[in-house]
Design a protein around this motif. Structure first.
Motif, PDB file in Angstrom:
ATOM      1  N   GLU A  39       0.759  -0.894  -0.093  1.00  0.00           N
ATOM      2  CA  GLU A  39      -0.180   0.061  -0.164  1.00  0.00           C
ATOM      3  C   GLU A  39       1.267   1.487   0.238  1.00  0.00           C
ATOM      4  O   GLU A  39       1.668   1.664   0.394  1.00  0.00           O
ATOM      5  N   LEU A  40       1.131   2.063  -0.714  1.00  0.00           N
ATOM      6  CA  LEU A  40       1.945   3.252  -1.293  1.00  0.00           C
ATOM      7  C   LEU A  40       1.145   4.674  -1.453  1.00  0.00           C
ATOM      8  O   LEU A  40      -0.404   4.301  -2.196  1.00  0.00           O
ATOM      9  N   TYR A  41       1.134   5.487  -0.258  1.00  0.00           N
ATOM     10  CA  TYR A  41       0.892   6.460  -0.369  1.00  0.00           C
ATOM     11  C   TYR A  41       1.749   8.123  -0.922  1.00  0.00           C
ATOM     12  O   TYR A  41       3.070   8.037  -0.662  1.00  0.00           O
ATOM     13  N   TYR A  42       0.842   8.972  -1.370  1.00  0.00           N
ATOM     14  CA  TYR A  42       1.718   9.976  -1.736  1.00  0.00           C
ATOM     15  C   TYR A  42       1.700  11.823  -1.869  1.00  0.00           C
ATOM     16  O   TYR A  42       0.012  11.558  -1.316  1.00  0.00           O
ATOM     17  N   PHE A 262       5.436  -1.049  -9.172  1.00  0.00           N
ATOM     18  CA  PHE A 262       4.731  -2.018  -8.277  1.00  0.00           C
ATOM     19  C   PHE A 262       3.379  -1.926  -8.495  1.00  0.00           C
ATOM     20  O   PHE A 262       2.895  -1.454  -8.212  1.00  0.00           O
ATOM     21  N   TYR A 263       3.137  -3.442  -9.534  1.00  0.00           N
ATOM     22  CA  TYR A 263       1.440  -2.697 -10.495  1.00  0.00           C
ATOM     23  C   TYR A 263       0.602  -3.614  -9.497  1.00  0.00           C
ATOM     24  O   TYR A 263      -0.245  -4.222 -10.356  1.00  0.00           O
ATOM     25  N   ASN A 264       1.205  -4.603  -8.657  1.00  0.00           N
ATOM     26  CA  ASN A 264       0.061  -4.875  -8.068  1.00  0.00           C
ATOM     27  C   ASN A 264      -0.102  -4.431  -6.572  1.00  0.00           C
ATOM     28  O   ASN A 264      -1.024  -5.380  -5.313  1.00  0.00           O
ATOM     29  N   SER A 265      -0.096  -3.406  -6.469  1.00  0.00           N
ATOM     30  CA  SER A 265      -0.127  -2.884  -5.343  1.00  0.00           C
ATOM     31  C   SER A 265      -0.769  -1.581  -5.180  1.00  0.00           C
ATOM     32  O   SER A 265      -1.274  -1.090  -6.303  1.00  0.00           O
ATOM     33  N   VAL A 266      -1.449  -0.592  -3.901  1.00  0.00           N
ATOM     34  CA  VAL A 266      -2.636  -0.138  -4.054  1.00  0.00           C
ATOM     35  C   VAL A 266      -1.821   1.244  -3.982  1.00  0.00           C
ATOM     36  O   VAL A 266      -0.973   1.492  -3.352  1.00  0.00           O
ATOM     37  N   HIS A 267      -2.120   1.964  -4.792  1.00  0.00           N
ATOM     38  CA  HIS A 267      -1.174   3.708  -5.143  1.00  0.00           C
ATOM     39  C   HIS A 267      -2.317   4.355  -5.005  1.00  0.00           C
ATOM     40  O   HIS A 267      -3.650   4.604  -5.587  1.00  0.00           O
ATOM     41  N   VAL A 268      -2.221   5.608  -3.198  1.00  0.00           N
ATOM     42  CA  VAL A 268      -3.060   6.179  -2.942  1.00  0.00           C
ATOM     43  C   VAL A 268      -2.522   7.994  -3.337  1.00  0.00           C
ATOM     44  O   VAL A 268      -1.716   7.647  -2.482  1.00  0.00           O
ATOM     45  N   PHE A 269      -2.649   8.622  -4.344  1.00  0.00           N
ATOM     46  CA  PHE A 269      -2.113   9.928  -4.638  1.00  0.00           C
ATOM     47  C   PHE A 269      -3.024  10.868  -4.168  1.00  0.00           C
ATOM     48  O   PHE A 269      -3.840  10.802  -3.857  1.00  0.00           O
TER      49      PHE A 269
END
Length: 382
Positions: A39-42, A262-269
């Motif tokens: 889970e990636l937050y930006y 990270f194509y299998n991850s969740v990206h929250v911008f």
């Protein structure tokens, strides 16, 4: 040029399959665990929207690197609610504030060492360290990114492989940095990067090379001089068909690169309407699966808010590195106060542990000289 695997239209929606590009990223950069679920937050900083030349120079401070980054977690393994509430209680300036902003912990600090002396910053870094959080970031040196097309237009620059190509770019960048005012005027005169008279443009650079390396002692400069000389009557392919004086139209490619890495991850911008509009022009697909990303208002996500704090700290850290030589950095590090030293050790460990988990959490477009400063910081024994 890396070709996309497939572009197709389904029910009026353009679907772009980036599988081949993802494979290329994996092979070229050896990024590990690209398929792991994070889970990636930006959040971002120093977004000039467009980076271009004016009659006076650049429209934005070229030393202020664009930065996109934030917090990363293994999917489903977020800090506890109690831990977050404790942190928020320490960081919130006013009880009625709806979200935490970097300014709340910055407290008017103008430099990195001043910043890490602030109690809220120390509390935040300590919380990240204690909770074994990961930090990810992508940066872009706008000026470096703008001049490397000169090198990439020379086929000889690739003869020695990827590392030699980077070395040539850093050599050119270093030479320009010592004669920046003259080179910027050259760029303005030729409407760079949309050069019309390539013969004259190359001729001016050749005369400049002769001036800065008259005896040919610097191998890289001489290599570039001979290479450009052989292209005197050619077109520099990456310096045509562009918009006059516009080096960077937007930063959507950095967002897209993070999603693909990270194509299998969740990206929250954090909400960024122009970038979102660019990304939403087509559906991003990898290995037959749509990649998950979303843009949210920061007051709806505590982790996007905390990413704003991280990016603010990283911005000032990079400012320290950019504005000092390694010799100067050594002197600075030797004279840290006990409080600064404790916090900087935790910050260094946080960054190091993030790269241990996945060194794909760091991506940069900058000179070898700047990367050497990052490495010096990471390896310094505080």
């Amino acid at each position: 040029m890396i070709e996309l695997n497939e572009i197709r239209i389904w029910e009026g929606v353009i679907i772009v399959d980036y599988t081949e590009l993802v494979k290329a990223i994996s092979e070229l950069h050896n990024v590990p665990k690209m398929d792991k679920e994070y889970e990636l937050y930006y959040d971002e900083t120093n977004n000039s929207r467009i980076f271009r030349l004016t009659d006076e120079g650049f429209n934005f401070n070229e030393k202020a690197y664009f930065l996109l980054g934030g917090l990363a977690f293994e999917k489903g393994k977020l800090p506890s609610k109690e831990s977050l509430e404790s942190l928020v209680e320490k960081l919130r300036v006013q009880q009625n504030s709806t979200e935490i902003k970097f300014k709340h912990i910055q407290q008017k600090a103008k430099f990195f060492l001043e910043l890490i002396s602030k109690k809220r910053v120390r509390d935040f870094i300590e919380w990240l360290y204690d909770n074994k959080c990961w930090v990810h970031y992508s940066y872009r040196d706008n000026f470096y990114y703008s001049i490397v097309d000169i090198i990439d237009s020379l086929e000889e620059s690739s003869f020695g492989g990827f590392e030699f190509n980077r070395e040539l770019k850093s050599t050119l960048y270093d030479c320009i940095a010592k004669d920046k005012d003259w080179f910027i005027q050259l760029m303005i005169y030729f409407d760079y990067p949309n050069v019309k008279d390539h013969n004259q443009f190359i001729g001016e650079i050749l005369k400049w090379f002769d001036r800065i390396n008259p005896d040919g002692y610097d191998f890289n400069i001489e290599y570039l001089r001979q290479s450009m000389k052989s292209h005197r009557k050619d077109i520099l392919i990456f310096l045509e068909g562009n918009t006059d004086r516009v080096m960077i139209e937007n930063y959507a490619d950095i967002y897209r690169n993070s999603i693909l890495t990270f194509y299998n991850s969740v990206h929250v911008f954090d909400e960024e309407l122009e970038i979102q509009k660019k990304l939403d022009e087509n559906t991003i697909e990898v290995f037959g699966k749509e990649v998950s990303y979303e843009f949210v208002k920061s007051d709806n996500s505590i982790f996007v808010q905390l990413s704003d704090l991280i990016v603010g700290i990283l911005r000032m850290w990079m400012g320290l590195l950019e504005s000092h030589s390694i010799f100067d950095l050594k002197e600075i590090f030797l004279n840290l106060t006990a409080t600064q030293k404790q916090t900087i050790i935790q910050f260094q460990s946080l960054m190091y542990n993030s790269l241990l988990e996945n060194w794909g959490f760091k991506h940069g477009s900058g000179s070898d000289q700047f990367e050497e400063k990052i490495n010096y910081f990471m390896e310094y024994n505080f």
